[in-house]
Design a protein around this motif. Sequence first.
Motif, PDB file in Angstrom:
ATOM      1  N   PRO A   1     -35.265  49.398  42.404  1.00  0.00           N
ATOM      2  CA  PRO A   1     -34.439  48.193  42.514  1.00  0.00           C
ATOM      3  C   PRO A   1     -33.159  48.479  43.291  1.00  0.00           C
ATOM      4  CG  PRO A   1     -34.281  49.115  40.304  1.00  0.00           C
ATOM      5  CD  PRO A   1     -35.334  49.903  41.024  1.00  0.00           C
ATOM      6  N   THR A   2     -32.701  47.493  44.061  1.00  0.00           N
ATOM      7  CA  THR A   2     -31.452  47.609  44.811  1.00  0.00           C
ATOM      8  C   THR A   2     -30.666  46.301  44.676  1.00  0.00           C
ATOM      9  OG1 THR A   2     -32.503  46.858  46.859  1.00  0.00           O
ATOM     10  CG2 THR A   2     -32.385  49.242  46.497  1.00  0.00           C
ATOM     11  N   ILE A   3     -29.390  46.367  45.019  1.00  0.00           N
ATOM     12  CA  ILE A   3     -28.510  45.203  44.960  1.00  0.00           C
ATOM     13  C   ILE A   3     -27.836  45.032  46.317  1.00  0.00           C
ATOM     14  CG2 ILE A   3     -26.392  44.259  43.938  1.00  0.00           C
ATOM     15  CD1 ILE A   3     -27.122  45.629  41.356  1.00  0.00           C
ATOM     16  N   GLY A   4     -27.815  43.788  46.793  1.00  0.00           N
ATOM     17  CA  GLY A   4     -27.075  43.451  48.004  1.00  0.00           C
ATOM     18  C   GLY A   4     -26.040  42.378  47.696  1.00  0.00           C
ATOM     19  N   LEU A   5     -24.812  42.601  48.133  1.00  0.00           N
ATOM     20  CA  LEU A   5     -23.738  41.643  47.895  1.00  0.00           C
ATOM     21  C   LEU A   5     -23.144  41.242  49.242  1.00  0.00           C
ATOM     22  CD1 LEU A   5     -22.209  40.282  45.530  1.00  0.00           C
ATOM     23  CD2 LEU A   5     -20.493  42.091  45.757  1.00  0.00           C
ATOM     24  N   SER A   6     -23.258  39.941  49.570  1.00  0.00           N
ATOM     25  CA  SER A   6     -22.776  39.423  50.853  1.00  0.00           C
ATOM     26  C   SER A   6     -21.580  38.507  50.647  1.00  0.00           C
ATOM     27  CB  SER A   6     -23.880  38.638  51.569  1.00  0.00           C
ATOM     28  OG  SER A   6     -25.006  39.443  51.836  1.00  0.00           O
TER      29      SER A   6
END
Length: 215
Positions: A70-75
Amino acid sequence: MKKIALVMTAGAALALAGAANAQDFTPKAAGTILLNVRVTNVAPDVGDDITTLAGRPTGLKADVSDDVMPTIGLSYFLTDHVAVEAIAGTTKHTIKAKGPATDLTVKQTWVLPPVVTVQYHFAPGAKVSPYVGAGVNYMLFYNDKDQNGFRLKVKDGFGTALQAGVDVATSGRWSVNADVKKIFFDTTATDGVNGVTSKVRLDPWVVSAGVGYKF
């Protein structure tokens, strides 16, 4: 005239559907924070020669396994179209030395490869919103375990990244996301004890799918 009427009717229906859809979901806009939680496959693209420290060929090539995590992306959207995204996650990989009659595990290591990209979103107000991006990453190798008598040191360092993806709004602030990155990263793996080294071009494909939420 009937064809023109049909075309105008279909166009009006699509316009009404678009207006209805616009009320069903929250579009991207300046100031939006978009959080994407993804399942990510990291697949290094390697096959470099392993040589002695003096540069002589050994007949072996470096191989690095894939991993899914799992990974997290924050834009954050600077404008309606331009956003900056930071991606975080960690994966575990097995490094092997392979040859015609050799398949030897050399090391297992965790990699923390944070990526920061600047993105351009082509249709921020649409239900289906594709984007492209480019940026930098840093490869940090940690919690490694040498295998089979090797003492391999893999050098940390910076790389570059290209990105393409799409957000599909579902309802309210929710969306689904598909994202592909190509990371360009070269490093050096050296074992002074066994007298071997390899300039390793990892260049992983990072393929993700997940869900997003806009704040």
